[in-house]
Structure formats: structure tokens, C-alpha cells
Design an enzyme around this catalytic site. Structure first.
Site, PDB file in Angstrom:
ATOM      1  N   ASP A   1      -4.132 -11.286  -1.969  1.00 21.45           N
ATOM      2  CA  ASP A   1      -4.581 -10.385  -0.901  1.00 21.45           C
ATOM      3  C   ASP A   1      -3.841 -10.810   0.366  1.00 21.45           C
ATOM      4  OD1 ASP A   1      -5.892  -8.408   0.448  1.00 21.45           O
ATOM      5  OD2 ASP A   1      -7.918  -9.067  -0.055  1.00 21.45           O
TER       6      ASP A   1
ATOM      7  N   ASP B   1      -3.545  -3.837   5.022  1.00 24.11           N
ATOM      8  CA  ASP B   1      -4.204  -2.567   5.359  1.00 24.11           C
ATOM      9  C   ASP B   1      -5.161  -2.781   6.530  1.00 24.11           C
ATOM     10  OD1 ASP B   1      -5.394  -4.212   3.341  1.00 24.11           O
ATOM     11  OD2 ASP B   1      -6.938  -2.707   3.012  1.00 24.11           O
TER      12      ASP B   1
ATOM     13  N   GLY C   1     -12.598  -1.655   1.972  1.00 28.78           N
ATOM     14  CA  GLY C   1     -13.671  -1.394   2.936  1.00 28.78           C
ATOM     15  C   GLY C   1     -15.038  -1.198   2.312  1.00 28.78           C
TER      16      GLY C   1
HETATM   17  N1  GUN Z   1     -11.001  -7.447   0.233  1.00 29.43           N
HETATM   18  C1  GUN Z   1     -12.182  -6.815   0.296  1.00 29.43           C
HETATM   19  N2  GUN Z   1     -12.033  -5.619   0.932  1.00 29.43           N
HETATM   20  C2  GUN Z   1     -10.745  -5.503   1.261  1.00 29.43           C
HETATM   21  C3  GUN Z   1      -9.975  -4.489   1.917  1.00 29.43           C
HETATM   22  O1  GUN Z   1     -10.477  -3.450   2.337  1.00 29.43           O
HETATM   23  N3  GUN Z   1      -8.640  -4.732   2.052  1.00 29.43           N
HETATM   24  C4  GUN Z   1      -8.054  -5.883   1.603  1.00 29.43           C
HETATM   25  N4  GUN Z   1      -6.736  -6.039   1.743  1.00 29.43           N
HETATM   26  N5  GUN Z   1      -8.762  -6.829   1.005  1.00 29.43           N
HETATM   27  C5  GUN Z   1     -10.089  -6.654   0.829  1.00 29.43           C
END
Ligand code: GUN
Length: 709
Positions: free
Chosen positions: A104, A139, A212
Site C-alpha cells: 500500500d 489515492d 475509503g
Molecule cells: N487502506 C484502507 N483503505 C484504503 C484506501 O482507501 N486507500 C489505500 N491506498 N489504502 C487503504
């Protein structure tokens, strides 16, 4: 512990492709091809905190058969030692994990802490430098409490960053393209459209996480959660896996999977363990409150809750994390099996009772299924019903909510649009029916329990439409051997004649049978003999074939009558049709497992000749018609020699498919001139066929091109 072999990288040409192996409506078993192995979905990416490894990633690979995990690139980037090691040795070595590594980007940290210190391009580049398999662009997290304007900006800013991010990841790293938009269905649909179409040098995102949603899950706002999912899916390319960002509670898996989620990720297994909580498929339990385990696992076997409470904190948290991971994995395995055997919706139905919030969401889903709205949610729901095979192998338990199950709704819709009263009657008379007969109080198989009574009534009045009353509503007698009706299981009483006249009339509206006299009959002892009995049975057999061709293959009943001209048949010892011939040629066989039909190549040729609709081409719009003819898949010339010999139709070799194709029901395979090449059973929908580049599209029963050609 047995060491598991490292994964083989996917073939170069398959990198990033997703294939669908099995499906049950929107739920699918897929395979995502990565440089560190092929990932089977639906699956969970366990979250690894590089600073705090509760379970070693190597053990996850060896013992728990985890094929891919997720870690946070921003956490590594912020930590100087981890950062330089990750760059010099690569992420797989840093974590000691041979499978696929997903990262992430720091968006979640920006949601929690308000900001991050890294730019969108820098963080994608960093993920690429570490050798990550699937990275995530930075994002903009859309919180549900933001204003519509703020959420709109989050969607637009995320979309603006997508092409530069894809340019950086290039041919080295696959990329997640998250969908934002808060709880606004239209914004989710817009985000899905923008992110789904973003590309750089012809390459788009490999996976679409729904972002989100963590605050919604924390507040147990599951109805909105699933609404968001359906709205997003309405516009997402169907050849890309969908990831539920931050969702890892097993309780949510069946419903999310039934609606088309392919990947989950979560630190719940470790976080809950640190908090002395254990996961079960139906909720969370506190270690301090139990005397015995509510759900067993390998990790806890042989120990009592008290013995675990007495452990030191680190050991306790490790053993509980292992239990939690096991529960998570076993629930996912259960969901995958349910997809394979066509019962994912029943599993979601069962699990919906785990929490009142989940139940609320499920009841809302049922409302959507019954009466889809006009927006993106309704589009997804309709697509889900249309992609569900209406027939099932074997039995199905009767439950209060059976009529909302997508396969039942699908066949009800087919009956309402494609079933017609017979064009002629057993005594060769024609004209509208004089009456409708409802058989009640008899269990299946009705050809055994009710045939005598049916014949008696037909002898009395040939122009009689015969229906059977079932707990799921009446069906024409002609489809009496179709599953699920003929295999409903439950106590004897489910077949009792309990309906009022008004209820029966109500259920006959969709069949257009309310204007003629209704006769209700409970089969008793009849002994009908005489020369007409054989004639009636032959007429009923032919009605059954014509009706099934209409319902399942969209063949106009008048064409079905032509196809079955001079019909003869062979029957089984249980009095079921086995082979059906027309003019002495075997054209089809009813499928004994589910009551559907299997065409022969002769039957497929006749059905093809009768189909006068234009040859399907992707991108062109078809005219709406109730009987557009047997659905066809048109393949490109390169594939013709292989498919003509009986090889399966592979994605990537298809130039068009009829939009009324039903996965699991017969289709024809034709070439660009319309000639029959093969026939078989489609696995994917026409929309999926237009996108997918990998895997089987049609399981071919028989090639239609002579071997010496
Ligand atoms: N991890 C939990 N929610 C999100 C999100 O909306 N975007 C990203 N990049 N990681 C997340």
C-alpha cells in the site's frame, strides 16, 4: 514444518492477467498471474507490519499456504534501515517471503494522521524499486463524513494521479487503482469509470481496490458498504480483480464474495490477537469471557482458554493470531467451495444472521434483487442475476428466503419473458387454452406422482395448461424435472396444498393465465388407459423440449416446434427423456443432473440455421427481442481449426458474443461467416468475453468441423 517450494513466475505473456475458473453469479474463482506465482482468488492478503511480525511471512507461505501478502511501502520508506535494505535486497528478501508481495502507498496513514511526507510519483517509484509485485498509487482517501464536493475532489485528484502512476510502474510492477467516492453511488460509479479506463502505454491498473471503506466497517454500516461495492462494480472492467481495502473479518466474506469481491486484506488477525480477541466466522469473541473454544483450530487444539490466558503476552498474541489466520483461511476455503458447488448465496444468507447490521444489509440486498433501481446499483444487480446459472445440480434446501436467491429470480424472469402456452394441443386442435390446471399436494417427481391425474384432465379437456404448485410458486408441468424445484428438500409438509385461490391467481399473472378458469387438483388414484394416453404423453414430452429450448436457449417456440418435428425419444427406467430425435436424428438429451438440455452437434446445426440474428460483434448494439435465438460466440479465424476439433474456446480469440448468453447453459461457437464450429457451455458472460484475455470462455462439448477438413 515442511518447507514449501518457491512459486514459479507466471509466463511473460500472462503477467497481470486475471482468469475466471468458476463462477456462481457475481462470485468467481479466479487466478491472477504474477511474477511470484499465480494467486487464486477469492483470497486474503494478510497485512505484515515490517516492524512487528506477529507471524513470520515464511511460515505464512510454508504452513498457511498464503500466496500473497500486503505490507506498507510508506512505513518502509519512513524507516531508514528498512528502506535501504528494501532497495538493496528487494522486498521479498526483506520480508523473507517467496510469494507475491502487494504494497500500500501511505493513503491510509494520510487518513489516520492527516498527511504524508511523500509524493504520489515518489512512492510508486519506491515500490517499483523494491521489486513489489502489485503496488498501490497514492489515492486520496474519501471519508464518508466529507461533503460531496470534497469527495468529488478526492475522486478527481485520484484519477488525475493515475496515468503518471501507471507510467512509472510501467512494465515492471502491477498497480492497484483504488476507487473512492464516499457513500455516493454515482461518485463511486464515476470513479470506477475513470480508474477503469486509465492507462499508460496501453497498460491499465491490474486490480481495483474499493477504498475509503474502513470507517464504514468500523461503524458496522454494512448496507452502505455493499451499496458502494455494487455501484463501483457497475463500471469496473470485469477482467480485473476487486479488492476490499481493509476488510478482513471472516463474517463479511460470503456476502462480499457473492457480490464479486476477489481480494481482502487485513491486519485484524494480528490486531485482534493482541487485544485477546478471537475470530469466528460469525463474529468476535473475547478470550477473557470463555470457558471453551467456540471454534476450533490447529493452533488452539489441545489447549484450554485458561491455559492460553496464562501464557505470556507475546506467546499468547502469536497463538491467537495463528488461530485467527486459520479461521480466516478456512472461511475463504468454504466460500471457494460454495462458488464451485453453486451455493455462495445460501452461505451469505446463512451468515447474514451473524449480526443485526449484516442482516439489515442482506435484507436491503434482497430488496434490490427483487426490484432493482435505475442507477448503478440496479445495473450491477441485474447483471448479477443474468450471469447466474438458473439451474443447479442436485438438491436445494427450502428456506424462507429461497425466492430471493439469484438463480431462482433468474429462472422466474426467464419464465415470465420466454414461456408461452402451447401453440397446439395433444388432439391437434389449436387456439387459446380453455382452462388452467394446478397440481397441488404432490411431491416431485411429478411425472410419477401426478401424471395419471394430468392425463385424466387432458382427456377431459385437451386445451388445458398444466402447472405444478411448488413452495416457490407454480411452474409449467413441462419443466417438472428442472432443479431447484424438483429437488427442493424439506419436511413432507412443504408440499401441502396451502395456497388460497387468490394467491394462486396472483402467481399466475406472470404467465398470463388469469383470464381462464382455474382447476385445482390433488392427484389421487387414476388409471388412465386407452389409445390417447400414448399420444398425450408424446405431446407432453414435446412441450417439455420446446419449453426448455425457449427458456434456456432463447429459441422461439415456433422454431422449437420445427426443431422437434417428427420427434421420437428414448426414456430412462425412471420415465425421463434420455435422447430426443427429430426425423430419426438425435438432436439433444435432457440433462439428468439439473433438468437442462445438452445439444448434439446435429441439434446445434439446426439451431444455428434457425438463428437469423446478425452475427455478434463486440461493441455493436443488438436489437431487444424475447427470442433472439440460441446464443452464439463468434471466434476469430486463427482459433477455428482448434475449436472445430473440439478444443475449448479461449479468451482472446473471440470477436463477438450474444448478450443473452447464460453461463452454464448451451451456446454455439461460430466463425465470422456464421458457420457452426462447435457447441458447448460458456463459463463467462458476453461482457467478460469482450475483456478477458486468459482462460476458458466456452467449455466445448463437441467440435463441428470434420476431422479431414
Ligand atoms: N487502506 C484502507 N483503505 C484504503 C484506501 O482507501 N486507500 C489505500 N491506498 N489504502 C487503504
Amino acid at each position: 514444518m515442511v518447507e514449501r517450494k518457491n512459486p514459479d513466475p507466471c509466463r511473460d505473456q500472462d503477467w497481470g492477467l486475471f482468469e475466471i475458473k468458476h463462477r456462481d453469479g457475481a462470485a468467481r474463482i479466479g487466478r491472477l498471474h504474477s511474477k511470484h506465482g499465480i494467486i487464486t482468488t477469492p483470497m486474503l492478503l494478510p497485512v505484515i507490519n515490517p516492524n512487528l511480525r506477529t507471524i513470520e511471512p515464511r511460515e505464512m507461505w510454508d504452513k498457511y499456504r498464503i500466496e500473497a501478502l500486503i505490507t506498507n511501502s510508506y512505513v518502509i520508506w519512513k524507516h531508514e534501515e528498512l528502506r535501504s535494505k528494501a532497495i538493496s535486497d528487494g522486498i521479498h528478501s526483506l520480508l523473507d517471503f517467496p510469494g507475491a508481495v502487494v504494497t500500500d502507498s501511505g493513503t491510509f496513514q494520510s487518513y489516520v494522521y492527516g498527511d504524508v511526507e511523500v509524493g504520489p510519483e515518489e512512492i510508486v517509484n519506491f515500490q517499483k524499486e523494491m521489486g513489489v509485485d502489485i503496488g498501490t498509487m497514492l489515492d486520496v482517501f474519501g471519508r464518508p463524513d466529507m461533503t460531496r464536493e470534497q469527495l468529488e475532489r478526492a475522486v478527481e485528484e485520484t484519477a488525475d494521479r493515475s496515468t503518471p502512476s501507471l507510467t512509472i510502474s510501467g512494465e515492471e510492477m502491477l498497480l492497484n487503482g483504488p476507487i473512492q467516492g464516499g457513500t455516493h453511488a454515482d461518485l463511486r460509479a464515476k470513479s470506477a469509470l475513470l480508474m477503469g479506463s486509465a492507462e499508460s502505454s496501453g497498460r491499465g491498473f491490474a486490480v481495483h481496490p474499493i477504498g475509503g471503506i474502513v470507517p464504514l466497517m468500523e461503524q458496522q454500516r454494512y448496507q452502505e458498504l455493499f451499496e458502494i461495492l455494487l455501484a463501483s462494480k457497475s463500471n469496473l472492467p470485469p477482467d480485473r480483480p476487486v479488492h476490499f481495502f481493509g476488510c478482513g473479518h471472516p463474517m463479511l466474506f460470503p456476502m462480499a464474495i457473492a457480490l464479486g469481491v476477489d481480494m481482502f486484506d487485513s491486519a485484524a488477525y494480528a490486531i485482534f490477537a493482541r487485544d485477546d480477541r478471537i475470530l469466528t466466522p460469525e463474529g468476535t469473541v473475547k478470550l477473557s469471557e470463555i470457558l471453551e473454544w467456540p471454534f476450533n483450530s490447529h493452533a488452539l487444539f489441545g489447549l484450554t482458554p485458561q491455559e492460553v490466558r496464562d501464557m505470556d503476552a507475546d506467546d499468547r498474541s502469536t497463538i491467537l493470531a495463528k488461530h485467527n489466520l486459520e479461521v480466516t483461511q478456512s472461511e475463504l476455503a468454504k466460500c471457494r467451495e460454495a462458488i464451485r458447488n453453486g451455493s455462495i448465496w445460501q452461505l451469505a444468507e446463512k451468515r447474514s444472521h451473524a449480526s443485526p447490521y449484516l442482516r439489515e444489509a442482506f435484507l436491503w440486498l434482497q430488496e434490490q434483487l427483487e426490484d432493482p433501481d435505475d442507477g448503478p446499483v440496479g445495473d450491477s444487480v441485474l447483471r448479477m442475476i443474468a450471469s447466474t446459472n438458473p439451474l443447479r445440480d442436485g438438491g436445494e434446501e427450502l428456506g424462507d428466503e429461497i425466492e430471493f436467491r439469484p438463480h431462482v429470480l433468474h429462472i422466474q424472469a426467464l419464465l415470465a419473458t420466454r414461456w408461452r402456452v402451447p401453440g397446439s394441443w395433444w388432439d391437434s386442435s389449436t387456439g387459446p387454452p380453455e382452462r388452467v390446471l394446478i397440481i397441488e399436494g404432490a411431491p416431485p417427481p411429478w411425472r410419477v406422482t401426478a401424471m395419471e391425474s394430468v392425463i385424466e384432465h387432458l382427456l377431459e379437456e385437451p386445451k388445458t395448461v398444466v402447472m405444478v404448485s411448488t413452495p416457490v410458486g407454480p411452474i409449467p408441468f413441462s419443466i417438472e424435472d428442472v432443479s431447484p424445484w424438483c429437488h427442493l428438500t424439506g419436511p413432507e409438509g412443504i408440499w401441502d396444498p396451502i395456497f388460497e385461490d387468490i394467491e394462486i391467481l396472483d402467481s399466475l399473472v406472470d404467465f398470463g393465465l388469469t383470464e381462464i378458469p382455474l382447476i385445482r387438483a390433488i392427484p389421487g388414484e387414476f388409471t388412465s388407459v386407452g389409445k390417447d394416453v400414448g399420444r398425450i404423453r408424446e405431446w407432453m414430452d414435446r412441450c417439455s423440449v420446446v419449453d426448455k429450448l425457449a427458456l434456456l436457449c432463447a429459441i422461439n417456440p415456433s422454431d422449437g416446434c420445427k426443431m422437434t418435428d417428427e420427434m421420437t425419444s428414448r426414456k430412462s427406467r425412471t420415465d425421463r427423456l434420455v435422447n430426443v430425435s427429430s426425423h430419426g436424428k438425435h438432436i439433444l438429451s435432457p440433462r439428468l443432473t439439473d433438468g437442462g438440455i445438452s445439444l448434439t452437434t446435429t441439434g446445434a446445426k439446426i439451431a444455428n440455421e434457425m438463428n437469423s440474428s446478425p452475427i455478434p460483434v463486440f461493441g455493436s448494439t443488438e436489437k431487444d427481442s424475447e427470442f433472439p435465438g440460441i446464443p452464439r460466440v463468434c471466434i476469430i479465424d486463427d482459433a477455428v481449426p482448434f475449436v472445430g476439433k473440439g478444443r475449448n474456446v479461449m479468451h482472446g480469440y473471440i470477436s463477438g458474443a450474444d448478450s443473452h448468453l447464460i453461463p452454464g447453459q448451451p451456446c454455439l461457437v461460430i466463425d465470422s461467416t456464421g458457420s457452426l464450429i462447435a457447441h458447448g457451455i460458456p463459463i463467462t458472460t458476453h461482457l467478460e468475453m469482450s475483456y478477458l484475455r486468459k482462460g476458458i470462455a466456452v467449455r466445448v462439448r463437441e467440435g463441428a468441423v470434420k476431422q479431414d477438413q
